[in-house]
Design an enzyme around this catalytic site. Structure first.
Site, short mmCIF file in Angstrom:
data_model
loop_
_atom_site.label_atom_id
_atom_site.label_comp_id
_atom_site.label_asym_id
_atom_site.label_seq_id
_atom_site.Cartn_x
_atom_site.Cartn_y
_atom_site.Cartn_z
N ASN A 79 0.85 -1.20 0.00
CA ASN A 79 0.00 0.00 0.00
C ASN A 79 0.88 1.25 0.00
OD1 ASN A 79 0.69 -0.78 2.66
ND2 ASN A 79 -1.01 0.35 3.55
N VAL A 80 0.41 2.25 -0.73
CA VAL A 80 1.15 3.51 -0.87
C VAL A 80 0.18 4.64 -0.55
CG1 VAL A 80 2.51 4.97 -2.43
CG2 VAL A 80 2.58 2.48 -2.70
N GLU A 81 0.38 5.25 0.61
CA GLU A 81 -0.56 6.30 1.03
C GLU A 81 -0.11 7.68 0.55
OE1 GLU A 81 -1.03 5.66 5.26
OE2 GLU A 81 -2.22 3.83 4.88
N ASN A 82 -0.96 8.67 0.79
CA ASN A 82 -0.69 10.02 0.29
C ASN A 82 -1.23 11.05 1.27
OD1 ASN A 82 -1.32 12.53 -1.58
ND2 ASN A 82 0.06 11.19 -2.72
N CYS A 90 -4.09 0.74 -2.46
CA CYS A 90 -4.03 -0.52 -1.72
C CYS A 90 -2.98 -1.46 -2.34
CB CYS A 90 -5.37 -1.23 -1.74
SG CYS A 90 -6.62 -0.48 -0.70
N GLU A 92 -3.17 -4.69 -2.98
CA GLU A 92 -3.69 -5.61 -3.99
C GLU A 92 -3.79 -4.93 -5.35
OE1 GLU A 92 -4.90 -4.82 -1.05
OE2 GLU A 92 -6.17 -6.37 -0.19
#
Ligand code: THU
Length: 174
Positions: A79-82, A90, A92
């Site tokens: 997952n790569v948040e911002n 997410c 997947e």
């Protein structure tokens, strides 16, 4: 094919750069949809490994995913948040998008890992729909950090789903 079993190819940027696992090197041993116990264990391990790359400064909730194509290539994603929260990605969807970007649209399984000790990580609704785009009849391995898992099909996780085929069904307006 180094440390990977003969019928599994692990796609990473590094592997691609040194040419070891370029697409022409893929050895297709079995296109069976069923994974051996060893393959399941390895796929879950790969999802746990990529979980360590998770960029989640806001939720502190690490997720990793490893998707296996019909010809046993594996693509991983975290997952790569911002800072603009809604733009977060997410694990997947990241893994599946990497596979699709390399030309793969047929999948046999995806493994998901998180840090939840007492629960099997369960994919969010958006990721279930994202998986469903590529078929309902493939397997999702929901895992715990100790490597234990539950297997579900995409159809079990998203029953009565809407998919690409529905767009061309009979309509009162076209
Ligand atoms: N997350 C995933 O990556 N996959 C899921 O199926 C559930 C949620 C991520 C999104 C967000 O970065 C963090 O977990 C908390 O929701």
């Amino acid at each position: 094919m180094s440390s990977f079993s003969q019928n599994q190819v692990y796609k990473t940027p590094r592997a691609t750069m040194d040419g070891v696992n370029s697409r022409r090197d893929i050895t297709v041993v079995s296109r069976s949809r069923d994974l051996s116990q060893e393959m399941v264990k390895k796929l879950i391990h790969q999802s746990q490994e990529v979980k360590t790359q998770s960029y989640c400064p806001y939720s502190k909730f690490r997720v990793g995913a490893a998707v296996m194509t019909l010809d046993n290539c594996v693509f991983t994603g975290c997952n790569v948040e911002n800072a603009c929260y809604t733009l977060g990605l997410c694990a997947e969807r990241n893994a599946i998008s990497k596979a699709v970007s390399e030309g793969y649209r047929s999948f046999k399984a995806i493994a998901i890992a998180s840090d939840l000790c007492d629960q099997f990580i369960s994919p969010c609704g958006g990721c279930r729909q994202f998986m469903r785009e590529f078929g309902s009849n493939w397997d999702v391995y929901l895992s715990k950090p100790d490597g234990s898992y539950q297997k579900r099909t995409v159809d079990e996780l998203l029953p009565l789903s809407f998919g690409p085929e529905d767009l061309s069904m009979n309509k009162v307006f076209s």
